[in-house]
Design a protein around this motif. Structure first.
Motif, mmCIF file in Angstrom:
data_model
loop_
_atom_site.group_PDB
_atom_site.id
_atom_site.type_symbol
_atom_site.label_atom_id
_atom_site.label_comp_id
_atom_site.label_asym_id
_atom_site.label_seq_id
_atom_site.Cartn_x
_atom_site.Cartn_y
_atom_site.Cartn_z
ATOM 1 N N LEU A 1 0.836 -1.201 0.000
ATOM 2 C CA LEU A 1 0.000 0.000 0.000
ATOM 3 C C LEU A 1 0.872 1.252 0.000
ATOM 4 N N ILE A 2 0.330 2.330 -0.532
ATOM 5 C CA ILE A 2 1.039 3.614 -0.490
ATOM 6 C C ILE A 2 0.728 4.296 0.833
ATOM 7 N N VAL A 3 1.768 4.878 1.445
ATOM 8 C CA VAL A 3 1.611 5.569 2.728
ATOM 9 C C VAL A 3 1.511 7.074 2.480
ATOM 10 N N HIS A 4 0.482 7.691 3.078
ATOM 11 C CA HIS A 4 0.205 9.110 2.858
ATOM 12 C C HIS A 4 0.553 9.928 4.088
ATOM 13 N N ILE A 5 1.280 11.021 3.876
ATOM 14 C CA ILE A 5 1.640 11.912 4.988
ATOM 15 C C ILE A 5 1.084 13.308 4.713
ATOM 16 N N PRO B 1 -0.640 13.803 -0.400
ATOM 17 C CA PRO B 1 -1.718 14.120 -1.348
ATOM 18 C C PRO B 1 -2.027 15.618 -1.380
ATOM 19 N N ASP B 2 -2.468 16.093 -2.525
ATOM 20 C CA ASP B 2 -2.791 17.509 -2.688
ATOM 21 C C ASP B 2 -4.299 17.702 -2.593
ATOM 22 N N HIS B 3 -4.845 17.385 -1.435
ATOM 23 C CA HIS B 3 -6.288 17.560 -1.232
ATOM 24 C C HIS B 3 -6.502 17.981 0.214
ATOM 25 N N PRO B 4 -7.204 19.104 0.428
ATOM 26 C CA PRO B 4 -7.341 19.624 1.803
ATOM 27 C C PRO B 4 -8.002 18.626 2.759
ATOM 28 N N VAL B 5 -8.954 17.841 2.272
ATOM 29 C CA VAL B 5 -9.641 16.878 3.151
ATOM 30 C C VAL B 5 -8.677 15.773 3.572
ATOM 31 N N ILE C 1 -5.305 13.196 7.758
ATOM 32 C CA ILE C 1 -4.020 12.620 8.187
ATOM 33 C C ILE C 1 -3.489 13.385 9.401
ATOM 34 N N GLU C 2 -3.601 14.710 9.340
ATOM 35 C CA GLU C 2 -3.100 15.532 10.447
ATOM 36 C C GLU C 2 -3.832 15.182 11.751
ATOM 37 N N LEU C 3 -5.165 15.087 11.674
ATOM 38 C CA LEU C 3 -5.942 14.782 12.883
ATOM 39 C C LEU C 3 -5.703 13.354 13.375
ATOM 40 N N ALA C 4 -5.492 12.435 12.435
ATOM 41 C CA ALA C 4 -5.228 11.040 12.838
ATOM 42 C C ALA C 4 -3.865 10.953 13.527
#
Ligand code: AMP
Ligand code: MG
Length: 349
Positions: A68-72, A127-131, A136-139
């Motif tokens: 899987l790809i990991v998103h930061i 990712p370039d999406h505000p949502v 990710i930030e809140l998690a």
């Protein structure tokens, strides 16, 4: 399981929004939540937890050897995902993050084994999406997120696609509207002084070449008998229910093929540019946009491929596009969706 739906269209303060706070809480709790990115919808879980990651593979029906790809959400989070990165990788991050570029790096000790399917490398992107960034930030943890579809199906470009595939199988879906790029990220490796494209995607080869001199395609993408470095490239992907054939020929050849299938008693669907749609007659016509606006075609591809599953077509015939710019990723996905079945004028007549 009841799948929650959160709608965050036109919301300003995303990190303070109760729906995203709730979704992040589920992720912290080890659950799986779908969310929008600029490429396609992702199915996110805590990348550091084997138990959470197992739920992604289960919900999707994904083969467990496909990492899987990991998103930061920030560069500060990078050490949680990767243990090391070189100068070229850093140049790519500076130029293309946030954005549709995944960089394969040595994995950190925090990333769960199941996330990388046992590999000692990890694919990372911002990712370039505000949502997505707010979630990710809140998690507070990197999120592993493949596309939020059942394995093998076209990737979801809106929340309805996700609901159709995964209702009852995941904790929730954050609806942030239709995605922009419509195809997945480009996956690259940066080693040996060069960049190798393992999977073409939202960032094109020529965009990469503006930053790094030496960019090449993984040879396995061009030669059928080589094992791809990106494990996912060996699987059938993106396929609608009806068999799909790509048409390599002019308008007359295309119409002849439609007629042949119809004469055999088939209901024929076609997936074509706006221009070609006006010149052909078939049972079901799906338009993907003007052929000279290849970004629009890429954005519409999965949505229109999926729409055939709600029709009664027995076969789908699709137009081909020049392998340039995002056309490289577009043709890669179309060929995979078709299982490499191409009907060529020159070979057949
Ligand atoms: P998806 O999650 O469906 O967008 O697919 C992710 C793609 O990235 C697949 O083709 C994976 O094989 C590829 N990928 C993820 N991690 C790695 C890695 N560590 N090395 C090589 N390819 C990877
Ligand atoms: Mg996928």
């Amino acid at each position: 399981m009841i799948t929650r739906k959160w709608n965050v269209h036109n919301v300003d303060n995303l990190t303070g929004h109760q729906d995203i706070v709730e979704a992040a809480m589920w992720i912290k709790d080890g659950e799986v939540v779908a969310f929008p990115t600029e490429t396609v919808y992702g199915l996110g879980a805590n990348a550091c937890s084997n138990e959470a990651i197992e739920k992604i593979f289960e919900a999707k029906g994904r083969p467990s050897d496909n990492p899987l790809i990991v998103h930061i959400s920030s560069r500060e989070q990078l050490p949680l995902a990767a243990s090391d990165w070189n100068e070229i990788a850093e140049k790519l991050m500076d130029a293309f993050w946030p954005g549709p570029l995944t960089i394969v790096l040595p994995k950190s000790k925090y990333i769960a084994e199941k996330t990388t399917a046992g590999l000692d490398t990890v694919g990372v992107r911002m990712p370039d999406h505000p949502v997505a960034l707010a979630l990710i930030e809140l998690a507070g943890t990197p999120l592993a997120a493949p596309s939020a579809n059942r394995s093998g199906k076209p990737s979801p470009t809106n929340a309805e696609h996700v609901f159709y595939d995964l209702n009852g199988r995941i904790k929730g879906i954050i609806d942030g509207g239709a995605t922009g790029v419509g195809l997945e990220s480009t996956v690259v490796e940066a080693s040996g002084g060069k960049v190798t494209i393992l999977r073409p995607g939202g960032i094109t080869k020529s965009q990469l070449e503006t930053v790094v001199e030496n960019v090449e395609l993984d040879r396995a993408l061009l030669e059928e008998n080589l094992v791809p470095k990106s494990p996912g490239m060996k699987y059938t992907h993106y396929a609608p229910n009806a068999p799909l054939y790509l048409i390599n020929g002019d308008r007359t050849f295309f119409q002849d093929k439609i007629n042949q299938y119809q004469n055999d008693g088939q209901t024929v669907g076609i997936l074509v540019s706006d221009e070609l749609a006006g010149q052909l007659t078939a049972d079901e016509v799906r338009m993907v946009g003007p052929s000279d606006q290849i970004e629009k075609v890429a954005q519409q591809l999965y949505n229109q491929l999926r729409s055939f599953d709600d029709s009664s077509v027995g076969v789908i015939l699709a137009e081909m596009y020049p392998v340039e710019g995002i056309g490289e990723a577009l043709m890669n996905r179309l060929l995979k969706a078709a299982g490499n079945k191409v009907l060529s004028k020159n070979r057949q007549e």
